[in-house]
Design an enzyme around this catalytic site. Structure first.
Site, mmCIF file in Angstrom:
data_model
loop_
_atom_site.group_PDB
_atom_site.id
_atom_site.type_symbol
_atom_site.label_atom_id
_atom_site.label_comp_id
_atom_site.label_asym_id
_atom_site.label_seq_id
_atom_site.Cartn_x
_atom_site.Cartn_y
_atom_site.Cartn_z
ATOM 1 N N SER A 61 0.845 -1.199 0.000
ATOM 2 C CA SER A 61 0.000 0.000 0.000
ATOM 3 C C SER A 61 0.881 1.251 0.000
ATOM 4 O O SER A 61 1.737 1.406 -0.865
ATOM 5 C CB SER A 61 -0.963 -0.033 1.190
ATOM 6 O OG SER A 61 -1.887 1.024 1.132
ATOM 7 N N HIS B 89 -8.036 2.054 -1.425
ATOM 8 C CA HIS B 89 -7.939 1.101 -2.536
ATOM 9 C C HIS B 89 -9.284 0.660 -3.121
ATOM 10 O O HIS B 89 -9.365 -0.386 -3.759
ATOM 11 C CB HIS B 89 -7.119 -0.126 -2.124
ATOM 12 C CG HIS B 89 -5.753 0.219 -1.634
ATOM 13 N ND1 HIS B 89 -4.792 0.779 -2.443
ATOM 14 C CD2 HIS B 89 -5.185 0.130 -0.406
ATOM 15 C CE1 HIS B 89 -3.694 1.004 -1.739
ATOM 16 N NE2 HIS B 89 -3.913 0.620 -0.500
#
Length: 297
Positions: free
Chosen positions: A75, A184
């Site tokens: 991430s 996301h």
């Protein structure tokens, strides 16, 4: 966060001080003493994670740790990896971290989005659950962290419905995560658009060490491609299982986690059991043990 390492290696606090000078507040103090609610705000969490990862990397280099054949970041950790690979300047990345967190925070009002970790369900089954409970809202699998460990994100009510359904469908565990934004997923599109504008102003170099990107599990050389991957990352899943599998397929046998803990080490052991995975930032003993392993080879 890195308290043991910092007591032995001044470079840790020096790295946090660099970030603090740019941010206008004491990032080290926040990471050590909180308040936790403030540290959990995305625009504070991301600079703290960046400083922690870069600090560990700098100490690793200072102590003679071997250079890696490949890098990846989970991430936001992808930004840290790009700094350590020489593609991004640390100070520029601190500014990007704060902006990225701010854009993400603004994209979804507080309390309207959520993320949850689901353990013990196959990916396909979890995807089916998300479709079933969406009811016109967003809820989707966004972090493929390890076999049968997936994170979902979206509108808070839809995420809660997915948690309840997962529990009755055989999940070993389904819990909300203490984060302030649903990363996301498609709700981050406004943040992605703002981040595209911000990244266009930033100088990016070709990385000196290959960095595997989250969105498509590939390495990139051209700065324009790196920018595109960082923008797309905001709205697309973190394909961590495939990332580690790619490294294993390239002959990587040892993984070192340059973060403030050892979460990835635990995940990686479940993805590629034949690979040695060691944390560098969890404890001083762990760092020095990992360094001995590296220097012995």
């Amino acid at each position: 966060m890195l308290a043991e390492l910092a007591a032995t290696y001044p470079l840790v606090k020096q790295t946090f001080e660099e970030a603090s000078d740019l941010l206008g507040y004491d990032l080290w103090q926040l990471s050590q003493s909180g308040p936790e609610e403030t540290l959990n705000q995305t625009d504070k969490t991301q600079p703290a994670l960046l400083a922690a990862g870069v600090a560990v990397w700098r100490v690793w280099q200072q102590q003679g740790g071997s250079p890696p054949a490949m890098m990846a970041g989970h991430s936001f950790g992808e930004y840290t990896a790009l700094v350590c690979a020489g593609a991004l300047e640390f100070k520029e990345a601190v500014s990007l971290a704060e902006a990225r967190g701010r854009f993400m925070q603004a994209a979804v009002p507080p309390g309207q989005g959520a993320m949850a970790a689901i353990l013990g369900l196959e990916e396909a089954k979890l995807q089916d659950i998300c479709l079933e409970v969406a009811q016109g809202q967003v809820v989707t699998a966004v972090n493929f962290n390890a076999p049968s460990q997936t994170v979902i994100a979206g509108h808070a009510p839809a995420v809660e419905r997915a948690i309840a359904k997962a529990k009755t469908t055989g999940a070993k565990k389904a819990v909300l995560l203490p984060v302030s934004v649903p990363a996301h997923c498609s709700l981050m599109q406004p943040a992605a658009e703002q981040m595209a504008e911000r990244l266009a102003q930033v100088q990016i170099q070709s990385p000196k060490i290959p960095v595997v990107h989250n969105v498509d599990v590939s390495t990139k050389i051209q700065p324009a491609e790196i920018r595109q991957a960082l923008v797309a990352q905001l709205c697309q899943p973190v394909r961590w299982v495939e990332t580690i599998q790619l490294m294993a397929n390239h002959g990587i046998t040892k993984l070192y986690e340059c973060g403030p803990g050892k979460i990835l080490v635990g995940l990686n052991k479940r993805i590629a059991r034949s690979m040695v995975a060691l944390p560098l930032g969890d404890t001083l003993h762990g760092f020095e043990q990992a360094l001995q392993v590296a220097l012995a080879n």
